[in-house]
Design an enzyme around this catalytic site. Structure first.
Site, PDB file in Angstrom:
ATOM      1  N   LEU A 129       0.833  -1.211   0.000  1.00 31.64           N
ATOM      2  CA  LEU A 129       0.000   0.000   0.000  1.00 31.64           C
ATOM      3  C   LEU A 129       0.863   1.255   0.000  1.00 31.64           C
ATOM      4  O   LEU A 129       0.378   2.362   0.190  1.00 31.64           O
ATOM      5  CB  LEU A 129      -0.948  -0.019   1.200  1.00 31.64           C
ATOM      6  N   SER A 131       3.529   2.526   1.925  1.00 33.90           N
ATOM      7  CA  SER A 131       3.910   3.381   3.051  1.00 33.90           C
ATOM      8  C   SER A 131       5.140   4.199   2.677  1.00 33.90           C
ATOM      9  O   SER A 131       5.349   5.294   3.191  1.00 33.90           O
ATOM     10  CB  SER A 131       4.202   2.531   4.287  1.00 33.90           C
ATOM     11  N   SER A 132       5.938   3.688   1.737  1.00 35.06           N
ATOM     12  CA  SER A 132       7.147   4.427   1.317  1.00 35.06           C
ATOM     13  C   SER A 132       6.767   5.714   0.589  1.00 35.06           C
ATOM     14  O   SER A 132       7.309   6.785   0.879  1.00 35.06           O
ATOM     15  CB  SER A 132       8.052   3.550   0.454  1.00 35.06           C
ATOM     16  N   ASP A 176       3.516   5.406  -7.356  1.00 38.93           N
ATOM     17  CA  ASP A 176       3.104   5.504  -5.956  1.00 38.93           C
ATOM     18  C   ASP A 176       3.060   6.949  -5.483  1.00 38.93           C
ATOM     19  O   ASP A 176       2.105   7.394  -4.841  1.00 38.93           O
ATOM     20  CB  ASP A 176       4.063   4.705  -5.070  1.00 38.93           C
TER      21      ASP A 176
HETATM   22  P1  ADP Z   1       5.562  -0.402   1.144  1.00 41.79           P
HETATM   23  O1  ADP Z   1       4.872  -1.409   0.286  1.00 41.79           O
HETATM   24  O2  ADP Z   1       4.839  -0.221   2.441  1.00 41.79           O
HETATM   25  O3  ADP Z   1       5.847   0.874   0.428  1.00 41.79           O
HETATM   26  P2  ADP Z   1       8.429  -0.488   1.169  1.00 41.79           P
HETATM   27  O4  ADP Z   1       9.382  -1.578   1.468  1.00 41.79           O
HETATM   28  O5  ADP Z   1       8.479   0.155  -0.166  1.00 41.79           O
HETATM   29  O6  ADP Z   1       6.979  -1.052   1.500  1.00 41.79           O
HETATM   30  O7  ADP Z   1       8.616   0.692   2.222  1.00 41.79           O
HETATM   31  C1  ADP Z   1       8.562   0.401   3.612  1.00 41.79           C
HETATM   32  C2  ADP Z   1       9.691   1.113   4.302  1.00 41.79           C
HETATM   33  O8  ADP Z   1       9.443   2.547   4.308  1.00 41.79           O
HETATM   34  C3  ADP Z   1       9.802   0.760   5.769  1.00 41.79           C
HETATM   35  O9  ADP Z   1      10.571  -0.409   5.956  1.00 41.79           O
HETATM   36  C4  ADP Z   1      10.480   1.998   6.344  1.00 41.79           C
HETATM   37  O10 ADP Z   1      11.874   1.958   6.109  1.00 41.79           O
HETATM   38  C5  ADP Z   1       9.877   3.121   5.524  1.00 41.79           C
HETATM   39  N1  ADP Z   1       8.698   3.684   6.180  1.00 41.79           N
HETATM   40  C6  ADP Z   1       7.412   3.609   5.766  1.00 41.79           C
HETATM   41  N2  ADP Z   1       6.571   4.238   6.626  1.00 41.79           N
HETATM   42  C7  ADP Z   1       7.327   4.720   7.612  1.00 41.79           C
HETATM   43  C8  ADP Z   1       7.069   5.456   8.818  1.00 41.79           C
HETATM   44  N3  ADP Z   1       5.834   5.825   9.158  1.00 41.79           N
HETATM   45  N4  ADP Z   1       8.126   5.785   9.589  1.00 41.79           N
HETATM   46  C9  ADP Z   1       9.377   5.427   9.242  1.00 41.79           C
HETATM   47  N5  ADP Z   1       9.687   4.740   8.148  1.00 41.79           N
HETATM   48  C10 ADP Z   1       8.697   4.367   7.331  1.00 41.79           C
HETATM   49 MG    MG Z   2       7.054   1.038  -1.329  1.00 43.50          MG
END
Ligand code: ADP
Ligand code: MG
Length: 386
Positions: A129, A131-132, A176
């Site tokens: 979803l 989060s990055s 994204d």
């Molecule tokens: P996603 O599918 O959720 O985008 P990714 O592997 O691309 O997965 O990104 C996730 C990474 O982004 C986490 O491991 C962390 O390093 C960083 N990240 C995402 N959200 C946060 C947050 N709220 N605080 C700190 N780091 C975050």
């Molecule tokens: Mg990501």
């Protein structure tokens, strides 16, 4: 939403000992259709979701940048003069990578003030979803505001992508960040990843009595290594061998010739991208002409293509999709980069609870961990909070 805003303000004050100058937020996204088409300069149709990463930011009088997140038990600090991809690692590479990338896109990092940031989020991490993109986009609009850079949202999307590619080291496309920055309520973002032209497409889920269910399998994925980069390399190879700059330039009618030119694996990777691009175009047209109730078959076909041709599904995702399809969903597919993460199902609101029970049952029967299922709605993109 209100809760996180309060939490983040309080968390900031507790950690840094002063009140922040503002709160900014950016949503995660889910891709309705158009997977692995972005870096092939094709089409995608994501929506920003009602899960957000929220940050509080305070400007400093010196040139130090500090970032902290409820997600991690540390404060990461760096002098802005020393910002470089080599100096950044771990989760802080996302927010500080954005500060660095803004420098690449015109911010004068020798002149801007330092800052403190505290982050909280209800976007599930690693579930597909994005989060990055949520963290990148929240930081990008916040720094764009307080540093008074005047960059538009399409440029801020490129900034987030640059940070993710060059600092985090994940070779991801522009989808994204575009969804997180350009999304609108009840709408999807139809993005041409070559021209970066973005159109807002009305989804009308609510009027059609439909909801979009996320089924997070809990199987974790990693973009920085392995399969994603390998698939990307296959696409580049296919484009080279077909004599085009990107697979965007190959149409469904070109596939018979591609089959003669390419080895079997590369051909199937190419066929996924080419047919997926067509499915995005068909989905947009169907949404406009017939409404959301008519897009289910396109979602189903997308899943089959990712499972069999692009080979990025896993057993848990296939089970989620099949269970959805046999329990009333109009259509279902895995979403995101693959190798884990989440599936989506488009379903009539009245069939939702039946489906959730069926999913729990099917996962238990297979000995898989209980998946997290939740409904998402299409939400407004990144914004400054009042
Ligand atoms: P996603 O599918 O959720 O985008 P990714 O592997 O691309 O997965 O990104 C996730 C990474 O982004 C986490 O491991 C962390 O390093 C960083 N990240 C995402 N959200 C946060 C947050 N709220 N605080 C700190 N780091 C975050
Ligand atoms: Mg990501």
């Amino acid at each position: 939403m209100t809760d996180i805003r309060d939490d983040v303000r309080e968390g900031f004050a507790a950690l840094y000992g002063y009140e922040p100058s503002g709160i900014w937020s950016a949503p995660g996204r889910v891709n309705l259709i158009g997977e692995h088409t972005d870096y092939n300069e094709g089409f995608v149709l994501p929506l920003a979701i009602n899960r957000r990463t929220v940050l509080a930011l305070g400007l400093r009088e010196d040139r130090i940048a500090r970032v902290a997140s409820a997600f991690a038990d540390e404060v990461v600090e760096i002098d802005l003069a020393e910002l470089s991809p080599e100096r950044l690692s771990g989760w802080a590479a996302y927010p500080l990578g954005v500060a660095w990338a803004l420098g690449e896109r015109g911010a004068d990092l020798a002149a801007v003030p330092g800052f403190d940031i505290f982050i909280e989020s209800d976007v599930p991490v690693g579930a597909g979803l994005s989060s990055s993109a949520a963290i990148e986009s929240a930081v990008a609009i916040a720094l764009n505001d307080v540093w008074q850079l005047g960059l538009d949202r399409s440029t801020l999307a490129l900034v987030g992508q640059l940070a993710e590619n060059k600092v985090v080291g994940a070779p991801t496309g522009i989808m994204d960040q575009s969804a997180s920055l350009l999304g609108r309520k009840d709408s999807a973002v139809f993005l041409d990843c070559r021209t970066l032209d973005a159109q807002i497409i009305d989804l009308g889920f609510e009027a059609a009595g439909l909801v979009l269910l996320i089924i997070d399998t809990g199987v974790s994925h990693s973009h920085a290594t392995g399969g994603y980069a390998e698939r990307r390399a296959s696409c580049e190879l296919g484009a080279r061998e077909l004599g085009v700059s990107a697979l965007r330039d190959v149409s469904v009618d070109d596939l018979p010739r591609a089959r003669e030119v390419l080895d079997d694996v590369t051909f199937r990777r190419v066929r996924h991208v080419v047919t997926e691009n067509q499915r995005v175009l068909d989905t947009v047209r169907t949404l406009r002409e017939q409404g959301a109730g008519a897009i289910g078959d396109l979602l189903d076909a997308s899943h089959v293509s990712m499972r069999d041709d692009f080979e990025i599904s896993v057993a848990e995702l296939d089970l989620a999709v099949e269970t959805a399809q046999s329990n009333g969903a109009l259509g279902a597919r895995m979403t995101g980069g693959g190798f884990g993460g989440a599936a989506i199902a488009l379903i009539r609101a009245e069939d939702l609870s039946r489906l959730q029970v069926a999913i729990d049952g099917a996962f238990a029967e297979h000995g898989y961990g209980r998946p997290d299922t939740f409904v998402v709605t299409a939400a407004q993109g990144a914004s400054r909070e009042p």
